[in-house]
Write a protein that holds these residues in place. Structure first.
Motif, PDB file in Angstrom:
ATOM      1  N   PRO A  24     -44.165  46.816  15.636  1.00 14.76           N
ATOM      2  CA  PRO A  24     -43.094  45.870  15.293  1.00 14.76           C
ATOM      3  C   PRO A  24     -42.430  46.151  13.957  1.00 14.76           C
ATOM      4  O   PRO A  24     -41.214  45.953  13.823  1.00 14.76           O
ATOM      5  N   ASP A  25     -43.188  46.609  12.954  1.00 13.12           N
ATOM      6  CA  ASP A  25     -42.558  46.844  11.659  1.00 13.12           C
ATOM      7  C   ASP A  25     -41.566  48.001  11.728  1.00 13.12           C
ATOM      8  O   ASP A  25     -40.516  47.975  11.058  1.00 13.12           O
ATOM      9  N   VAL A  26     -41.849  49.005  12.555  1.00 11.76           N
ATOM     10  CA  VAL A  26     -40.907  50.111  12.740  1.00 11.76           C
ATOM     11  C   VAL A  26     -39.673  49.622  13.489  1.00 11.76           C
ATOM     12  O   VAL A  26     -38.537  49.973  13.136  1.00 11.76           O
ATOM     13  N   ARG A  27     -39.876  48.826  14.518  1.00  9.75           N
ATOM     14  CA  ARG A  27     -38.738  48.291  15.266  1.00  9.75           C
ATOM     15  C   ARG A  27     -37.872  47.388  14.398  1.00  9.75           C
ATOM     16  O   ARG A  27     -36.644  47.392  14.502  1.00  9.75           O
ATOM     17  N   SER A  28     -38.499  46.623  13.531  1.00 11.30           N
ATOM     18  CA  SER A  28     -37.732  45.779  12.618  1.00 11.30           C
ATOM     19  C   SER A  28     -36.898  46.622  11.670  1.00 11.30           C
ATOM     20  O   SER A  28     -35.715  46.333  11.431  1.00 11.30           O
ATOM     21  N   ALA A  29     -37.489  47.703  11.134  1.00 12.61           N
ATOM     22  CA  ALA A  29     -36.748  48.584  10.232  1.00 12.61           C
ATOM     23  C   ALA A  29     -35.574  49.245  10.952  1.00 12.61           C
ATOM     24  O   ALA A  29     -34.483  49.408  10.375  1.00 12.61           O
ATOM     25  N   GLU A  30     -35.756  49.611  12.218  1.00 15.44           N
ATOM     26  CA  GLU A  30     -34.671  50.231  12.981  1.00 15.44           C
ATOM     27  C   GLU A  30     -33.532  49.245  13.226  1.00 15.44           C
ATOM     28  O   GLU A  30     -32.352  49.583  13.111  1.00 15.44           O
ATOM     29  N   ARG A  31     -33.869  47.997  13.553  1.00 16.91           N
ATOM     30  CA  ARG A  31     -32.830  46.985  13.790  1.00 16.91           C
ATOM     31  C   ARG A  31     -32.095  46.627  12.492  1.00 16.91           C
ATOM     32  O   ARG A  31     -30.895  46.343  12.508  1.00 16.91           O
ATOM     33  N   GLN A  32     -32.816  46.652  11.369  1.00 18.18           N
ATOM     34  CA  GLN A  32     -32.149  46.395  10.094  1.00 18.18           C
ATOM     35  C   GLN A  32     -31.183  47.527   9.756  1.00 18.18           C
ATOM     36  O   GLN A  32     -30.107  47.292   9.198  1.00 18.18           O
ATOM     37  N   LEU A  33     -31.554  48.757  10.112  1.00 13.50           N
ATOM     38  CA  LEU A  33     -30.638  49.887   9.923  1.00 13.50           C
ATOM     39  C   LEU A  33     -29.387  49.708  10.773  1.00 13.50           C
ATOM     40  O   LEU A  33     -28.266  49.952  10.304  1.00 13.50           O
ATOM     41  N   ALA A  34     -29.551  49.275  12.009  1.00 14.57           N
ATOM     42  CA  ALA A  34     -28.396  49.029  12.869  1.00 14.57           C
ATOM     43  C   ALA A  34     -27.515  47.915  12.295  1.00 14.57           C
ATOM     44  O   ALA A  34     -26.283  47.989  12.350  1.00 14.57           O
ATOM     45  N   ALA A  35     -28.143  46.887  11.726  1.00 18.57           N
ATOM     46  CA  ALA A  35     -27.370  45.758  11.187  1.00 18.57           C
ATOM     47  C   ALA A  35     -26.524  46.179   9.991  1.00 18.57           C
ATOM     48  O   ALA A  35     -25.334  45.846   9.910  1.00 18.57           O
ATOM     49  N   VAL A  36     -27.111  46.921   9.066  1.00 20.47           N
ATOM     50  CA  VAL A  36     -26.338  47.301   7.878  1.00 20.47           C
ATOM     51  C   VAL A  36     -25.294  48.366   8.211  1.00 20.47           C
ATOM     52  O   VAL A  36     -24.263  48.457   7.548  1.00 20.47           O
ATOM     53  N   THR A  37     -25.537  49.153   9.259  1.00 24.99           N
ATOM     54  CA  THR A  37     -24.509  50.103   9.696  1.00 24.99           C
ATOM     55  C   THR A  37     -23.288  49.346  10.210  1.00 24.99           C
ATOM     56  O   THR A  37     -22.143  49.697   9.890  1.00 24.99           O
ATOM     57  N   ALA A  38     -23.508  48.307  10.996  1.00 24.77           N
ATOM     58  CA  ALA A  38     -22.391  47.478  11.454  1.00 24.77           C
ATOM     59  C   ALA A  38     -21.712  46.773  10.287  1.00 24.77           C
ATOM     60  O   ALA A  38     -20.492  46.540  10.303  1.00 24.77           O
ATOM     61  N   GLY A  39     -22.491  46.451   9.250  1.00 25.94           N
ATOM     62  CA  GLY A  39     -21.915  45.787   8.083  1.00 25.94           C
ATOM     63  C   GLY A  39     -20.883  46.626   7.363  1.00 25.94           C
ATOM     64  O   GLY A  39     -19.997  46.086   6.694  1.00 25.94           O
ATOM     65  N   ILE A  40     -20.961  47.954   7.498  1.00 23.80           N
ATOM     66  CA  ILE A  40     -19.932  48.814   6.897  1.00 23.80           C
ATOM     67  C   ILE A  40     -18.580  48.516   7.530  1.00 23.80           C
ATOM     68  O   ILE A  40     -17.551  48.426   6.843  1.00 23.80           O
ATOM     69  N   GLY A  41     -18.561  48.353   8.851  1.00 22.24           N
ATOM     70  CA  GLY A  41     -17.312  48.019   9.522  1.00 22.24           C
ATOM     71  C   GLY A  41     -16.778  46.666   9.120  1.00 22.24           C
ATOM     72  O   GLY A  41     -15.554  46.475   8.988  1.00 22.24           O
ATOM     73  N   VAL A  42     -17.681  45.706   8.908  1.00 26.65           N
ATOM     74  CA  VAL A  42     -17.249  44.379   8.444  1.00 26.65           C
ATOM     75  C   VAL A  42     -16.551  44.489   7.095  1.00 26.65           C
ATOM     76  O   VAL A  42     -15.481  43.907   6.875  1.00 26.65           O
ATOM     77  N   SER A  43     -17.130  45.256   6.189  1.00 29.67           N
ATOM     78  CA  SER A  43     -16.525  45.429   4.861  1.00 29.67           C
ATOM     79  C   SER A  43     -15.235  46.229   4.937  1.00 29.67           C
ATOM     80  O   SER A  43     -14.247  45.907   4.265  1.00 29.67           O
ATOM     81  N   LYS A  44     -15.215  47.274   5.763  1.00 32.13           N
ATOM     82  CA  LYS A  44     -14.031  48.123   5.875  1.00 32.13           C
ATOM     83  C   LYS A  44     -12.840  47.334   6.403  1.00 32.13           C
ATOM     84  O   LYS A  44     -11.690  47.528   5.952  1.00 32.13           O
ATOM     85  N   ALA A  45     -13.073  46.440   7.347  1.00 30.05           N
ATOM     86  CA  ALA A  45     -11.973  45.658   7.921  1.00 30.05           C
ATOM     87  C   ALA A  45     -11.319  44.762   6.884  1.00 30.05           C
ATOM     88  O   ALA A  45     -10.124  44.458   6.984  1.00 30.05           O
ATOM     89  N   LYS A  46     -12.084  44.360   5.869  1.00 29.21           N
ATOM     90  CA  LYS A  46     -11.520  43.493   4.834  1.00 29.21           C
ATOM     91  C   LYS A  46     -10.573  44.248   3.904  1.00 29.21           C
ATOM     92  O   LYS A  46      -9.843  43.625   3.131  1.00 29.21           O
ATOM     93  N   GLU A  47     -10.564  45.563   3.969  1.00 27.10           N
ATOM     94  CA  GLU A  47      -9.610  46.353   3.177  1.00 27.10           C
ATOM     95  C   GLU A  47      -8.234  46.403   3.833  1.00 27.10           C
ATOM     96  O   GLU A  47      -7.258  46.775   3.176  1.00 27.10           O
ATOM     97  N   LEU A  48      -8.169  46.051   5.110  1.00 25.02           N
ATOM     98  CA  LEU A  48      -6.957  46.259   5.897  1.00 25.02           C
ATOM     99  C   LEU A  48      -6.201  44.954   6.126  1.00 25.02           C
ATOM    100  O   LEU A  48      -6.746  43.866   5.926  1.00 25.02           O
ATOM    101  N   PRO A  49      -4.929  45.041   6.565  1.00 23.59           N
ATOM    102  CA  PRO A  49      -4.131  43.835   6.772  1.00 23.59           C
ATOM    103  C   PRO A  49      -4.717  42.945   7.858  1.00 23.59           C
ATOM    104  O   PRO A  49      -5.445  43.392   8.749  1.00 23.59           O
ATOM    105  N   GLY A  50      -4.379  41.664   7.789  1.00 24.18           N
ATOM    106  CA  GLY A  50      -4.803  40.696   8.783  1.00 24.18           C
ATOM    107  C   GLY A  50      -3.652  39.778   9.144  1.00 24.18           C
ATOM    108  O   GLY A  50      -2.770  39.513   8.324  1.00 24.18           O
ATOM    109  N   ILE A  51      -3.640  39.321  10.380  1.00 19.93           N
ATOM    110  CA  ILE A  51      -2.614  38.396  10.861  1.00 19.93           C
ATOM    111  C   ILE A  51      -3.291  37.108  11.312  1.00 19.93           C
ATOM    112  O   ILE A  51      -4.350  37.148  11.951  1.00 19.93           O
TER     113      ILE A  51
END
Length: 468
Positions: free
Chosen positions: A286-313
């Motif tokens: 479980p601790d390895v699986r948790s670390a893998e899911r946390q890696l997936a979460a922060v990878t998606a977080g890059i897209g969340v931050s990147k979208a805030k650099e761009l225009p919004g309607i």
């Protein structure tokens, strides 16, 4: 509609998703993961192990304690609550890209000063009922990345719950085995003290007869005092283990005393430990699986931050009925409509949004390293626990031979006493040595079972799916 081209362009852009796609965990320790067996697993059977491993010890009391702990421990309750929180946040995130609407009704009363300098004032009352709506299209996928992040966080919390179950089952089993070991050592200590009292009494008789020295009497007396003193910390250790088991099962101290105070044998592991491949270990822990899911979460977080650099309607809409009389809220002729698109673009924020993206990328790199570290630590834990188990088994085998030798010596000397060629005092000393060998065997048995528990903990066993 006045904005068809704007809506079409918005729909086209909404298919974009910025940020990196998660490609899975990094390859780590490939030589170990692809190997069919563990280096130090010679004592293990290369088959899938039993998930409820504590049942292989064949102790009904232990099985009941572990099941009770998994059902009532506050530790499990906390991990379960964290999972429910993550699931609720996922549900919240999934609605972020949907339009929102609200109904409202307003009665506004105002006193307006007289116009034209004539003095006085005028009272105005305005009635309104309507609907407000808003929608912010997910132009660059920031909301979709947020949903990915929330889903990965749910997976991490599921793994954390499983990890809590693994740790708890091992803690209960270790405390139970240690309790049975202490109870056995208390019993053997009492028997040893009884033999030493008899030995001391006989030596005092011989001293009174002039056939034993005062030094021998003092030595045996000191030996008896030390043996009796050893019973005090053993009793404290027993009480502490009883309280620990109560705590682990969600009970108050002393609640299990009546159940566990009767002595019982130390449960022993099966002849061979079932251990599958290192790759299966990585997939299951479980601790390895948790670390893998946390890696997936922060990878998606890059897209969340990147979208805030761009225009919004953002589209704001209003549909309302109203006027200066209550009846106006029911008059279709008083209908007011409003559609207001707005564009926002933080093009001049002095690098704040870009810095947030770089921070997200650094978090991804940290999570990547944490995952690789978790894999290596899991492999090391498994190898070390298998090594300890094999050595504990060898140690127990040698100590059993020593106990058997001490038993044979006691039997042979008993024959010499009967023949008059040895004294009762000598026999008592040999029997005391026999008890010392039994104490060492008891400790080795507990050590063997503790190492077996550690193997199953290292293999990541003892968890079940939520609701399972």
């Amino acid at each position: 509609m006045r904005y068809p081209s704007l809506l079409l362009a918005t729909a086209a852009l909404a298919g974009c998703t910025v940020g990196p796609d998660y490609a899975g965990p990094p390859a780590t320790a490939a030589d170990a993961v692809t190997r069919g067996t563990f280096v130090r697993g010679a004592q293990a059977a290369p088959v899938p192990p039993v998930a409820r491993w504590w049942e292989t010890l064949g102790d009904a009391t232990l099985t009941a304690l572990v099941d009770d702990a998994l059902a009532h421990s506050p530790t499990i309750d906390q991990a379960t609550a964290r999972l429910r929180e993550a699931q609720a946040k996922l549900g919240q995130q999934r609605t972020a890209a949907l339009p929102s609407a609200s109904a409202n009704a307003t009665v506004l009363n105002a006193r307006v000063p007289g116009i034209g300098g004539g003095g006085g004032s005028t009272d105005l009352t305005f009635y309104n009922a309507g609907l407000n709506a808003s929608w912010e299209p997910d132009l660059f996928g920031g909301t979709r990345r947020g949903t990915e992040q929330a889903k990965a966080n749910v997976g991490a919390r599921v793994a954390d719950l499983a990890d809590a179950q693994v740790l708890l089952s091992a803690q209960v089993a270790q405390a139970y085995v240690d309790l049975r070991d202490v109870q056995e050592r208390i019993h053997l200590n009492t028997a040893s003290a009884g033999l030493q009292r008899r030995q001391l009494a006989l030596t005092r008789q011989r001293f009174a007869q002039g056939t034993a020295s005062q030094l021998t009497v003092e030595r045996l007396g000191n030996q008896l005092e030390n043996t009796q003193a050893q019973a005090i910390p053993l009793a404290a250790q027993r009480d502490g283990l009883l309280d620990r088991l109560a705590l682990l099962t969600g009970r108050t101290p002393g609640a299990l005393d009546a159940t566990l105070t009767p002595d019982a044998a130390i449960p022993l592991p099966p002849a061979r430990v079932a251990v599958d491949t290192p790759a299966a270990l990585i997939a299951r822990r479980p601790d390895v699986r948790s670390a893998e899911r946390q890696l997936a979460a922060v990878t998606a977080g890059i897209g969340v931050s990147k979208a805030k650099e761009l225009p919004g309607i953002r589209f704001l809409g209003l549909l309302g009925l109203g006027g200066t009389s209550p009846g106006d809220v029911l008059d279709p002729a008083k209908l007011t409509t409003l559609l207001a698109p707005s564009l926002s673009w933080p093009f001049l924020d002095f690098g704040r949004a870009r810095a947030a993206t770089r921070a997200s990328e650094a978090q991804r790199d940290q999570a990547d390293a944490a995952y690789r570290q978790a894999v290596l630590a899991a492999l090391q834990d498994a190898e070390a626990s298998l090594s300890r188990f094999a050595n504990a088994r060898s140690q127990l085998a040698q100590l059993l031979e020593a106990e058997a030798s001490a038993t044979r010596a006691a039997t042979l000397n008993r024959q010499r006493v009967a023949a008059g060629t040895s004294t009762v005092i000598d026999q008592l000393e040999i029997e005391r040595q026999q008890l010392a060998a039994r104490i060492a065997v008891s400790e080795a048995r507990a050590g063997l079972t503790d190492s077996y528990i550690a193997v199953n903990k290292a293999l990541g066993l003892g968890w079940s799916e939520p609701g399972g």
